[in-house]
Write an enzyme that holds these catalytic residues in place. Structure first.
Site, PDB file in Angstrom:
ATOM      1  N   CYS A 107     -45.885   5.444  32.013  1.00  0.00           N
ATOM      2  CA  CYS A 107     -45.461   4.578  32.725  1.00  0.00           C
ATOM      3  C   CYS A 107     -46.238   4.689  34.042  1.00  0.00           C
ATOM      4  O   CYS A 107     -47.406   5.327  34.063  1.00  0.00           O
ATOM      5  CB  CYS A 107     -44.007   4.544  32.815  1.00  0.00           C
ATOM      6  N   LEU A 108     -45.725   4.175  35.049  1.00  0.00           N
ATOM      7  CA  LEU A 108     -46.429   4.193  36.320  1.00  0.00           C
ATOM      8  C   LEU A 108     -46.208   5.427  37.115  1.00  0.00           C
ATOM      9  O   LEU A 108     -46.967   6.470  37.448  1.00  0.00           O
ATOM     10  CB  LEU A 108     -46.102   2.984  37.441  1.00  0.00           C
TER      11      LEU A 108
END
Length: 100
Positions: free
Chosen positions: A81-82
């Site tokens: 994910c980020l």
């Protein structure tokens, strides 16, 4: 940030090495994030909100929706994910469904 059960945090180089061994890389960012920040090569985007349902799909339906072979419960999978929060959640979801 990247997560795998065997190694909760992976470096980019470790991920590149794992991808040589046919590890499925699931990016759990939202689609707008992929559009804005770019797709990670050879990853499949399954937003976190869809992940539980996706991992319980019929393999044919999974292939049609995500253009990727559905992982078996013993296949190696990496989530990203980020920042790392959602990939850790994704790992928890997968483990709760019996993925090792």
């Amino acid at each position: 940030s990247l997560c795998a059960a065997a190694a909760p945090n992976l470096s980019y180089q470790e991920l590149k090495d794992l991808k040589k061994a046919n590890v499925l890389h699931i990016d759990v960012r939202e689609r707008w994030e992929i559009d804005r920040f770019g797709k990670i090569p050879e990853s499949v985007n399954i937003p976190l909100g869809e992940l539980m349902e996706a991992l319980q799909m019929d393999p044919t339906e999974f292939k049609e929706q995500y253009n990727q072979k559905m992982p078996s419960k013993s296949d190696p999978v990496v989530f990203s994910c980020l920042a790392g929060t959602r990939s850790k959640q994704a790992l928890g979801f997968a483990v709760s469904l019996g993925f090792s």
